[in-house]
Design an enzyme around this catalytic site. Sequence first.
Site, PDB file in Angstrom:
ATOM      1  N   ASP A 183       0.806  -1.232   0.000  1.00  0.00           N
ATOM      2  CA  ASP A 183       0.000   0.000   0.000  1.00  0.00           C
ATOM      3  C   ASP A 183       0.838   1.280   0.000  1.00  0.00           C
ATOM      4  O   ASP A 183       0.495   2.253  -0.650  1.00  0.00           O
ATOM      5  CB  ASP A 183      -0.949   0.019   1.208  1.00  0.00           C
ATOM      6  CG  ASP A 183      -1.976  -1.103   1.157  1.00  0.00           C
ATOM      7  OD1 ASP A 183      -2.046  -1.783   0.104  1.00  0.00           O
ATOM      8  OD2 ASP A 183      -2.696  -1.310   2.152  1.00  0.00           O
ATOM      9  N   LYS A 261       1.369   2.616  -6.725  1.00  0.00           N
ATOM     10  CA  LYS A 261       0.371   1.546  -6.690  1.00  0.00           C
ATOM     11  C   LYS A 261      -0.872   2.070  -7.394  1.00  0.00           C
ATOM     12  O   LYS A 261      -1.420   3.099  -7.007  1.00  0.00           O
ATOM     13  CB  LYS A 261       0.052   1.157  -5.243  1.00  0.00           C
ATOM     14  CG  LYS A 261      -0.889  -0.014  -5.134  1.00  0.00           C
ATOM     15  CD  LYS A 261      -0.988  -0.580  -3.732  1.00  0.00           C
ATOM     16  CE  LYS A 261      -1.924  -1.794  -3.762  1.00  0.00           C
ATOM     17  NZ  LYS A 261      -2.051  -2.477  -2.488  1.00  0.00           N
TER      18      LYS A 261
HETATM   19  N1  ASP Z   1      -2.276  -3.762   3.595  1.00  0.00           N
HETATM   20  C1  ASP Z   1      -1.080  -4.438   3.143  1.00  0.00           C
HETATM   21  C2  ASP Z   1       0.105  -3.525   3.378  1.00  0.00           C
HETATM   22  O1  ASP Z   1       0.322  -2.614   2.642  1.00  0.00           O
HETATM   23  C3  ASP Z   1      -1.233  -4.814   1.715  1.00  0.00           C
HETATM   24  C4  ASP Z   1      -0.070  -5.534   1.110  1.00  0.00           C
HETATM   25  O2  ASP Z   1       0.900  -5.872   1.711  1.00  0.00           O
HETATM   26  O3  ASP Z   1      -0.170  -5.795  -0.083  1.00  0.00           O
HETATM   27  O4  ASP Z   1       0.794  -3.727   4.313  1.00  0.00           O
END
Ligand code: ASP
Length: 460
Positions: A183, A261
Amino acid sequence: MIDIFKGYKGDAVEILKKFNIRVWGDAEIKTTRGDFSGIILPRSENDDDKHIVLKLVTGYNVGIDVGTITDMKEIGYKEAHYKIPEKEFPFTEGQPKVKLFGTGGTIASRLDYRTGAVIPAFSPGELYGAVPELADICNLETEKLFAVFSENMGPEQYKTLAIAIGKEIEKGIDGIIIGHGTDTLHHTAAALSFMIQDPPIPIILVGSQRSSDRPSSDAALNLMHAATAAAKSDIAEVMVCMFGPTSDEYGLLHQGTRVRKMHSSYRSTFRTIGDTPIATVTRDKITPIKLNYNRRRNDKKVKILPYFEDKVALLYYYPNMQSDMIYSLIDNGYKGIVIAGTGLGHVNKPLYPAIKKCQKLGIPIYMTVQTLWGYVHMFVYDTGRDLMNYGIIPTENMLPEVAFVKLSWALGQTEDMDKVRDLMMTPIADDITKREPYNGYLIYQGGIPEVEEFIKKVHK
Ligand code: ASP
């Protein structure tokens, strides 16, 4: 106990008992927020007792508030066991030495079916057990620095990482991998691009969109690509390595300051913006797309500049934004502002008095564009010219998040606003580029086969 308008009043264990549903049961659940079906997972020690965790067919886990449940039915049952076999990571004489720093995120997690918790799997033994191919690429050392989802990464973590990477470079490591949540991967990539200057080796940030317990997980392939890039490429830059096309044909290496992203769930979510990716990568080959990157060197020299000012804001302009947004930043002691403006870099007239106040107080405001692709051009319309008169500084084609990170980094090391401006406007790692290749916008982003397939369907 059930009130069909409000749901169930007891805790998760009670409700499962009441409806005769077992952990590992395949359940259909009716709630005041809609119907769900999936496998009931065991609860992790840290979960509260007011939620049931359900694994949906999509592979995602969702927590269902027991207070919303109106009915449940078990339609099947199959107990699952899951344990990554730990094997000693073999050392192969003559192979490049790579260090993997774990910070958390999906790439570092797998579902522990004994407890239902999403836990990190990052010891060399576990990694080798899960992705044995890594041992054919490099000799891997691992160190877990943090275990957080990436929304919890921030200045302290950036600094710790930069310093730890500096130490590894001094010791003579051949490449670095950083496992990270996707993220905010591009924030950390930008921060490391400014904090670690002139590295002699590749520094690769890698994540995964889907955890390793899901059949469609991209964790293993992304790790193999990252290991190849860290161990074997001659590209000594801070880069992000993630899925290229939606198929698993190849990964892409993106410059840390030009990446973002762009999709909430696709595995091919990272895209280079304003340029082409640096290279494609497979398990055994790196194919450069760009040629003007810094080459790997044999020395162990690197500049580590771990600075970051917390009181910097990134303001995403929207029509009718009120000036109190900027006044409140002034009142709260913010030292710098980056605006993501409309079009060529604009905001509305009602913000002008607040912007003038920033100018008077010496709070720098830098302008970027919401379009992401293209340059800030503030000479074209009156608005842009007015804003520049009130001290707003256009940042060429720097991405909003990158400008935010860079301004925080610059203000973290000096209070001299001329120096800050020099740091901001001097490209460090392609954060500003002279031109944006048109083919960067159109191609090299890994979507070509899908685009062709789509075009074939409509354009017969
Ligand atoms: N919510 C997670 C993070 O950014 C998503 C991921 O790792 O793809 O830590």
